[in-house]
Structure formats: C-alpha cells, structure tokens
Design a protein around this motif. Sequence first.
Motif, short mmCIF file in Angstrom:
data_model
loop_
_atom_site.label_atom_id
_atom_site.label_comp_id
_atom_site.label_asym_id
_atom_site.label_seq_id
_atom_site.Cartn_x
_atom_site.Cartn_y
_atom_site.Cartn_z
N GLU A 4 0.68 -1.10 0.10
CA GLU A 4 0.08 -0.01 -0.15
C GLU A 4 0.92 1.28 -0.15
O GLU A 4 0.46 2.41 -0.60
CB GLU A 4 -1.10 0.12 1.18
CG GLU A 4 -1.83 1.17 1.29
CD GLU A 4 -2.83 0.86 2.57
OE1 GLU A 4 -3.58 2.01 2.81
OE2 GLU A 4 -2.85 -0.04 3.30
N GLN A 54 1.89 4.88 -7.82
CA GLN A 54 1.19 3.54 -7.97
C GLN A 54 1.66 2.88 -9.39
O GLN A 54 1.90 1.69 -9.28
CB GLN A 54 -0.21 3.86 -7.82
CG GLN A 54 -1.00 2.54 -7.64
CD GLN A 54 -0.62 1.64 -6.39
OE1 GLN A 54 -0.66 1.91 -5.34
NE2 GLN A 54 -0.09 0.29 -6.56
N ASP A 92 -2.00 -4.80 -3.03
CA ASP A 92 -2.43 -4.12 -1.55
C ASP A 92 -3.08 -2.61 -1.71
O ASP A 92 -2.36 -1.83 -1.84
CB ASP A 92 -1.46 -4.36 -0.61
CG ASP A 92 -2.29 -4.09 0.73
OD1 ASP A 92 -3.45 -4.16 0.81
OD2 ASP A 92 -1.46 -4.10 1.84
N GLU A 93 -4.25 -2.57 -2.01
CA GLU A 93 -4.92 -1.18 -1.91
C GLU A 93 -4.42 -0.30 -3.10
O GLU A 93 -4.05 0.77 -3.00
CB GLU A 93 -4.91 -0.37 -0.75
CG GLU A 93 -5.42 -1.29 0.77
CD GLU A 93 -7.11 -1.32 0.85
OE1 GLU A 93 -7.44 -0.77 -0.19
OE2 GLU A 93 -7.44 -2.13 1.52
N TYR A 142 -5.75 1.22 -5.16
CA TYR A 142 -6.78 2.58 -5.40
C TYR A 142 -6.61 3.47 -4.37
O TYR A 142 -7.07 4.64 -4.27
CB TYR A 142 -8.14 2.23 -5.94
CG TYR A 142 -8.35 1.21 -6.99
CD1 TYR A 142 -7.38 1.30 -7.99
CD2 TYR A 142 -9.20 0.26 -6.88
CE1 TYR A 142 -7.46 0.32 -9.12
CE2 TYR A 142 -9.56 -0.37 -8.07
CZ TYR A 142 -8.65 -0.62 -9.06
OH TYR A 142 -8.77 -1.40 -10.17
N GLU A 143 -5.92 3.17 -3.17
CA GLU A 143 -5.95 4.10 -1.88
C GLU A 143 -5.56 5.38 -2.27
O GLU A 143 -4.58 5.69 -2.86
CB GLU A 143 -5.18 3.24 -0.96
CG GLU A 143 -5.06 3.97 0.24
CD GLU A 143 -6.48 4.04 1.19
OE1 GLU A 143 -6.60 4.99 1.87
OE2 GLU A 143 -7.24 3.17 0.90
N GLU A 145 -7.18 1.11 -13.20
CA GLU A 145 -8.16 -0.09 -13.92
C GLU A 145 -7.63 -0.40 -15.24
O GLU A 145 -7.74 -1.53 -15.47
CB GLU A 145 -9.60 0.51 -13.77
CG GLU A 145 -10.15 0.60 -12.41
CD GLU A 145 -11.60 0.80 -12.39
OE1 GLU A 145 -11.89 1.73 -12.98
OE2 GLU A 145 -12.14 0.09 -11.69
N ILE A 151 -5.93 -8.95 -5.59
CA ILE A 151 -5.94 -7.82 -5.51
C ILE A 151 -6.95 -7.69 -4.02
O ILE A 151 -7.86 -8.29 -3.95
CB ILE A 151 -6.72 -7.15 -6.38
CG1 ILE A 151 -6.94 -5.71 -6.33
CG2 ILE A 151 -8.05 -7.73 -6.85
CD1 ILE A 151 -7.34 -4.75 -7.30
N GLU A 181 -8.56 -4.65 -1.84
CA GLU A 181 -9.06 -3.39 -2.24
C GLU A 181 -10.52 -2.92 -1.38
O GLU A 181 -11.17 -3.63 -1.61
CB GLU A 181 -9.24 -3.30 -3.83
CG GLU A 181 -9.67 -1.84 -4.33
CD GLU A 181 -8.75 -0.86 -3.68
OE1 GLU A 181 -9.57 0.22 -2.99
OE2 GLU A 181 -7.63 -0.77 -4.12
N GLN A 182 -10.25 -1.89 -0.94
CA GLN A 182 -11.38 -1.49 -0.05
C GLN A 182 -12.53 -1.01 -0.91
O GLN A 182 -13.73 -0.85 -0.79
CB GLN A 182 -10.96 -0.30 0.89
CG GLN A 182 -10.47 -0.73 2.10
CD GLN A 182 -11.36 -1.49 3.08
OE1 GLN A 182 -11.13 -2.76 3.07
NE2 GLN A 182 -12.41 -1.01 3.51
N ASN A 183 -12.15 -0.51 -2.33
CA ASN A 183 -13.05 -0.30 -3.45
C ASN A 183 -13.47 -1.38 -3.92
O ASN A 183 -13.07 -2.02 -5.03
CB ASN A 183 -12.54 0.58 -4.47
CG ASN A 183 -13.51 1.04 -5.55
OD1 ASN A 183 -14.57 0.59 -5.35
ND2 ASN A 183 -13.20 2.13 -6.22
N ALA A 202 -12.63 -3.56 -7.70
CA ALA A 202 -11.98 -5.03 -7.44
C ALA A 202 -12.88 -5.97 -8.16
O ALA A 202 -12.12 -6.95 -8.85
CB ALA A 202 -11.75 -5.20 -6.09
#
Length: 251
Positions: free
Chosen positions: A104, A158, A176-177, A179-180, A191, A206, A208-210, A214
């Motif tokens: 991350e 990223q 790890d995350e 898109y954070e 993406e 992957i 991902e909180q989103n 994901a």
Amino acid sequence: MTAVAPAQPAAAAAPGTAPFFAVRDIHAYYGESYIVQGVSLEVHHGEILALLGRNGAGKTSTLRTIARVDNPVLRAGEIWLDGKPLHRMKAFEASRAGIQLVPEDRRIIQGLTVEENLTLAQVSPGQGWDLERIYSHFPRLAERRRQEGVTLSGGEQQMLAIARALARDIKLLLLDEPYEGLAPVIVQEIERILNEIKAQGITTIIVEQNAIAALRLADRAVILDTGEVAFTGAAADVLADQDLRKQYLAV
C-alpha cells in the motif's frame, strides 16, 4: 434477504494437476495476536482473485503472509506457487520464485529516477518485462523516466510500483490497496493498466477497499471475516448479491 453462500472450495483443477497457486489452511500471528485463522484459497493461472472484507478482516495480513514478509508470522499451513513450497521460504526466496508484492505504501526508492527504480528491479535480466514493454503499457512513466520517483503524483507512484513488480521475474502479482487515496480519474487509469495486465495473462490477487472496482476486474472473489474465509465464489455473483455485500463489505 438473499441467503449468504457459505465458503466453498475453489473450483478443482483438472484431474492429476495442482492449481497454479494454493493456500492451504494458513494460520498467522502478529506476536500473540491470531490474525489469519485457517485461510484457504486457490488461484488458477491467468486469473484475478479479489480478496475482500471489512477493515480488520485480515486481507493485508493474508497478502503479507503469502509474500513471506517478516510479519505476520506463519505458524501453520502451506502456500504453493507453481509447485514450489513458499511456506518454507523467506521473503527474498519467495520473490525469486515469482511472488511480487505491491504494498500500500508503494516504497519508491528516494533519490532514484523512474527509470533507475525500474532498472534496479531487473535483478534477473531477461526474466521480467523490459523497459520498452513497460513504457508501452505505462506511457506516463515513459514521459517521466528522468524524474525522481518520489516526486511523482500518488497515482504515478502507484503505476511505478506496479511496473517495478512487472520488471521482475513475476508469476503472481499481489496488489494491496492499489486505488487507495487516488482521485476517480486516476483510479480509472489504474483500472485500465490492470485490465491490460489481466490481458497479458498475469495471475493476480488484489486487496482493495473499493470492492466494486475490484470485483469488476476480478474473475473470482474470496471474502474474509475476522481472519476466516466467509465466502468463495465468482466475482459476478458478489456484484449481483447486494445482501452479501452489505453483510460483509458494507457496500
């Protein structure tokens, strides 16, 4: 309410063959804190798996255990990549075996340009992507090849972190995350890159909180709940099941 599907074993490999990547009942700890509690999963060659769950569910800890970093500590279970026992390896050995983790925090090396970061990653010449191939998929990095890596925007850093992983001898990409903290327009660019990587047949996990983003990318999903597998199934099934997402992902 739609019934929540219980965790099921991943689709079986063809008779007489082993899955490309498999985690078998791993248990990992931070000190005495029991974080990863018997997680099992499989990923087939060229597949993308979304490893999802609420904050604190054990997603990053599972990813770090797979990558064989120092913490958390694996105390039981097995991790296999293309027939190689990662559970018996240290982090540098797992990396040489083909595991590439994009953490991350990205860990861009200060004082080095974009191209120097990439060149340094190519510790095994001819094994990973060469610079020409990287720049064809990451045109922003080509434009900024002479710029110091740590001065890039968050999205560009990223991209550099992902490209650096591809520059190594890669068999399994761990994200790890990714898109954070990125603006929506940059998320769309990441993406696009990840879809291109998918088209190249690179096996990926992957975190991902989103979750929606994901799941759109992934073939299958594993949902963790307090360190255990709560669901295994097709990513499309999770996208279609709002009750399942609310129960485990709050989306």
